[in-house]
Design a protein around this motif. Structure first.
Motif, PDB file in Angstrom:
ATOM      1  N   THR A  37       0.836  -1.093  -0.047  1.00  0.00           N
ATOM      2  CA  THR A  37       0.449   0.051  -0.009  1.00  0.00           C
ATOM      3  C   THR A  37       1.205   1.422   0.267  1.00  0.00           C
ATOM      4  N   LEU A  38       2.056   0.765   0.567  1.00  0.00           N
ATOM      5  CA  LEU A  38       2.501   2.375   0.840  1.00  0.00           C
ATOM      6  C   LEU A  38       3.639   2.610  -0.231  1.00  0.00           C
ATOM      7  N   MET A  39       3.600   1.437  -0.829  1.00  0.00           N
ATOM      8  CA  MET A  39       5.380   1.744  -1.951  1.00  0.00           C
ATOM      9  C   MET A  39       4.644   2.229  -3.532  1.00  0.00           C
ATOM     10  N   ARG A  40       2.958   2.595  -3.686  1.00  0.00           N
ATOM     11  CA  ARG A  40       2.128   3.000  -4.427  1.00  0.00           C
ATOM     12  C   ARG A  40       2.252   3.859  -4.464  1.00  0.00           C
ATOM     13  N   TRP A  41       2.822   4.755  -3.673  1.00  0.00           N
ATOM     14  CA  TRP A  41       3.046   6.367  -3.614  1.00  0.00           C
ATOM     15  C   TRP A  41       4.813   6.552  -3.511  1.00  0.00           C
ATOM     16  N   PHE A  42       5.688   5.771  -3.573  1.00  0.00           N
ATOM     17  CA  PHE A  42       6.740   5.191  -4.030  1.00  0.00           C
ATOM     18  C   PHE A  42       7.443   5.455  -5.260  1.00  0.00           C
ATOM     19  N   SER A  43       7.816   6.338  -6.286  1.00  0.00           N
ATOM     20  CA  SER A  43       7.893   5.927  -7.965  1.00  0.00           C
ATOM     21  C   SER A  43       9.085   6.177  -8.293  1.00  0.00           C
ATOM     22  N   ARG A  44       9.262   7.155  -7.529  1.00  0.00           N
ATOM     23  CA  ARG A  44      10.257   8.353  -8.190  1.00  0.00           C
ATOM     24  C   ARG A  44      11.483   7.710  -7.533  1.00  0.00           C
ATOM     25  N   THR A  45      12.973   7.963  -7.854  1.00  0.00           N
ATOM     26  CA  THR A  45      13.719   8.341  -7.335  1.00  0.00           C
ATOM     27  C   THR A  45      14.365  10.037  -6.294  1.00  0.00           C
ATOM     28  N   GLY A  46      14.563  10.009  -5.498  1.00  0.00           N
ATOM     29  CA  GLY A  46      14.884  10.994  -3.977  1.00  0.00           C
ATOM     30  C   GLY A  46      13.900  11.066  -3.509  1.00  0.00           C
ATOM     31  N   GLN A  47      12.037  10.395  -3.564  1.00  0.00           N
ATOM     32  CA  GLN A  47      10.946  10.915  -3.167  1.00  0.00           C
ATOM     33  C   GLN A  47      11.479  10.170  -1.634  1.00  0.00           C
ATOM     34  N   ASP A  48      10.760  11.450  -0.117  1.00  0.00           N
ATOM     35  CA  ASP A  48      11.141  10.583   0.755  1.00  0.00           C
ATOM     36  C   ASP A  48      10.292   9.672   0.841  1.00  0.00           C
ATOM     37  N   LEU A  49      10.917   8.297   1.674  1.00  0.00           N
ATOM     38  CA  LEU A  49      10.228   7.105   1.254  1.00  0.00           C
ATOM     39  C   LEU A  49       8.800   6.954   3.015  1.00  0.00           C
ATOM     40  N   PRO A  50       7.954   6.417   2.495  1.00  0.00           N
ATOM     41  CA  PRO A  50       6.444   6.844   3.059  1.00  0.00           C
ATOM     42  C   PRO A  50       7.295   6.919   4.830  1.00  0.00           C
ATOM     43  N   ASP A  51       6.141   7.650   5.441  1.00  0.00           N
ATOM     44  CA  ASP A  51       5.747   7.347   6.474  1.00  0.00           C
ATOM     45  C   ASP A  51       5.383   5.630   6.791  1.00  0.00           C
ATOM     46  N   GLY A  52       5.722   5.290   8.085  1.00  0.00           N
ATOM     47  CA  GLY A  52       4.834   3.884   8.509  1.00  0.00           C
ATOM     48  C   GLY A  52       5.487   2.559   7.512  1.00  0.00           C
ATOM     49  N   LEU A  53       6.520   2.343   6.773  1.00  0.00           N
ATOM     50  CA  LEU A  53       6.962   1.475   5.865  1.00  0.00           C
ATOM     51  C   LEU A  53       7.585   0.503   6.647  1.00  0.00           C
ATOM     52  N   PRO A  54       7.392  -0.406   7.090  1.00  0.00           N
ATOM     53  CA  PRO A  54       8.126  -1.805   7.518  1.00  0.00           C
ATOM     54  C   PRO A  54       9.892  -1.299   7.617  1.00  0.00           C
ATOM     55  N   GLU A  55      10.443  -1.369   8.691  1.00  0.00           N
ATOM     56  CA  GLU A  55      12.101  -0.946   9.006  1.00  0.00           C
ATOM     57  C   GLU A  55      12.573  -1.630   7.939  1.00  0.00           C
ATOM     58  N   VAL A  56      12.383  -3.052   7.406  1.00  0.00           N
ATOM     59  CA  VAL A  56      13.227  -3.884   7.153  1.00  0.00           C
ATOM     60  C   VAL A  56      13.070  -3.657   5.849  1.00  0.00           C
ATOM     61  N   ALA A  57      12.048  -3.535   5.500  1.00  0.00           N
ATOM     62  CA  ALA A  57      11.801  -2.939   4.455  1.00  0.00           C
ATOM     63  C   ALA A  57      12.708  -1.474   3.746  1.00  0.00           C
ATOM     64  N   ARG A  58      12.559  -0.909   4.923  1.00  0.00           N
ATOM     65  CA  ARG A  58      13.080   0.981   4.739  1.00  0.00           C
ATOM     66  C   ARG A  58      15.269   0.608   4.758  1.00  0.00           C
ATOM     67  N   GLU A  59      14.848  -0.404   5.015  1.00  0.00           N
ATOM     68  CA  GLU A  59      16.823  -0.376   4.974  1.00  0.00           C
ATOM     69  C   GLU A  59      16.758  -1.325   3.739  1.00  0.00           C
ATOM     70  N   TYR A  60      16.177  -2.463   2.940  1.00  0.00           N
ATOM     71  CA  TYR A  60      16.798  -2.830   1.824  1.00  0.00           C
ATOM     72  C   TYR A  60      17.004  -1.695   0.694  1.00  0.00           C
ATOM     73  N   LEU A  61      15.237  -0.913   0.820  1.00  0.00           N
ATOM     74  CA  LEU A  61      15.208   0.731  -0.400  1.00  0.00           C
ATOM     75  C   LEU A  61      16.649   1.111   0.211  1.00  0.00           C
ATOM     76  N   ASP A  62      17.511   1.661   1.141  1.00  0.00           N
ATOM     77  CA  ASP A  62      18.001   2.589   1.293  1.00  0.00           C
ATOM     78  C   ASP A  62      19.643   1.862   0.588  1.00  0.00           C
ATOM     79  N   ALA A  63      19.606   0.303   0.959  1.00  0.00           N
ATOM     80  CA  ALA A  63      20.599  -0.612   0.543  1.00  0.00           C
ATOM     81  C   ALA A  63      20.491  -0.937  -1.234  1.00  0.00           C
ATOM     82  N   THR A  64      20.106  -0.791  -1.779  1.00  0.00           N
ATOM     83  CA  THR A  64      19.221  -0.801  -3.130  1.00  0.00           C
ATOM     84  C   THR A  64      18.916   0.389  -4.074  1.00  0.00           C
TER      85      THR A  64
END
Length: 392
Positions: A37-64
């Motif tokens: 649900t939250l990742m539907r709003w994340f579609s462009r590089t440089g966007q702030d990651l949405p609030d409430g994103l699971p921490e493990v997903a945030r770590e993955y997105l930062d690493a990749t």
């Protein structure tokens, strides 16, 4: 590096450690729905990651969230210009050569059948086309570009399929290895690079050595961003030919899923062709590009167009010669190609952005640059010598 049955067998035992761990944690914590649900709003590089994103997903997105440090940006720009110069031909090669080549590998056809509903083949083609267009845009790797988020999501999609098939005991790991393993990921990378270049060559498209190598290089970068280990991926077109020949020899053959997927592909594009008179052109073009043996495995129908379509290289050669001689003709043909590609993609996506979401369950049915001299023509690397059969 030389590829052997033994080295390829080893690649079948390896998936994608980072993405697999991320997906496993999301399912274990019941956070897949929240993530999608939250990742539907994340579609462009440089966007702030949405609030409430699971921490493990945030770590993955930062690493990749960035391309590999070894990327040669001059090569990537050459690949982009190669795409602009050949976009309509590349779209044709992707649709009528690369995708059927995937379907002729039985376990890959089964995986594709499991990924999307068989009733919506346009989604499969829309995601492939949109992903390629994102890759070849000038801002693909810059702030505001859509490619990196798309690659991050596709990588998790692959990991989720591995997760489902393993947990549900619906995959013969002992016989087939890990689903969407390193061998298959590299094989897929070659389908959309080397197989496309082969199809362009078969169509008689003028390609420089420099442009062809740059286009392959871009897909090597893509492979790394989708979880392919660069240490095992072919470094150049010559080693890519060796890997591809061995991969296809090991795995290609007929399957019910391959036949069904091919029939859907043909039906899909017959709807795009105006009227019905020219409908057989779709099947004839597939047969011409992948060869009679693979086409027969996929039940590609025969028709009188099988002979007529062989004139395509001569016709395209005339257009290519006109493009070579006239800068105005080159501009006009490039614009026409871009328009044709965009219209095709628009019809497949229906104007929507494909989300590449993590499926929470699988289907129940599953049991060259524009300035490079064109006199430096690219020819495909020769077929590799027949390798000895696998020892039993």
């Amino acid at each position: 590096m030389p590829y052997t049955h033994q080295s390829m067998d080893a690649l079948r035992e390896v998936g994608d450690e980072l993405a697999d761990a991320t997906v496993a944690a999301l399912f274990e914590r019941g956070e897949v729905g929240t993530f999608n649900t939250l990742m539907r709003w994340f579609s462009r590089t440089g966007q702030d990651l949405p609030d409430g994103l699971p921490e493990v997903a945030r770590e993955y997105l930062d690493a990749t969230g960035a391309p590999p440090a070894w990327v040669d940006w001059d090569e990537m720009e050459k690949a982009r210009l190669f795409f602009i110069d050949n976009n309509v031909h590349i779209s044709t090669a992707l649709s009528f050569a690369a995708m059927p080549a995937c379907y002729v590998v039985p376990h890959v056809a089964k995986l594709l059948s499991a990924t999307h509903s068989l009733d919506y083949p346009s989604r499969r083609m829309a995601e492939t086309g949109q992903f390629t267009v994102y890759l070849m845009r000038p801002d693909a790797f810059e702030a505001g570009g859509r490619f990196i988020p798309a690659a991050q999501k596709v990588r998790l999609l692959h990991a989720s399929i591995r997760h489902h098939l393993r947990r549900a005991d619906r995959w013969d790991v002992a016989g087939l290895g890990v689903p969407i393993c390193q061998e298959d990921m590299i094989g897929g990378q070659l389908m959309f690079s080397l197989q496309v270049l082969d199809a362009l060559h078969r169509l008689g498209i003028h390609m420089s050595e420099d442009g062809a190598r740059s286009y392959y290089y871009a897909w090597r970068v893509v492979g790394a961003m989708l979880g392919v280990d660069p240490a095992h991926a072919p470094a150049d077109l010559e080693s890519a030919r060796q890997f591809s020949d061995l991969y296809m020899t090991r795995h290609m053959g007929p399957s019910e899923e391959g036949v069904r997927l091919t029939r859907q592909l043909i039906d899909l594009y017959e709807e795009v062709v105006p009227g019905t008179v020219f409908d057989p052109v779709v099947a004839a073009l597939i047969r011409y590009l992948i060869g009679d043996t693979a086409a027969d495995w996929l039940d590609v129908p025969r028709s009188a167009w099988d002979t007529l379509v062989k004139a395509a290289p001569a016709l395209l050669g005339v257009l290519e010669s006109l493009e070579d001689r006239s800068p105005l003709a080159a501009w006009a043909l490039d614009r026409l190609g871009a328009l044709t590609t965009n219209l095709e993609l628009s019809s497949l996506t229906r104007g929507r952005v494909m989300q590449y979401a993590i499926p929470e369950h699988l289907k129940s049915e599953y049991g060259v640059t524009s300035t490079a001299p064109r006199t430096d023509r690219w020819t495909p690397p020769p077929l590799t010598a027949q390798l000895p059969a696998r020892e039993s």
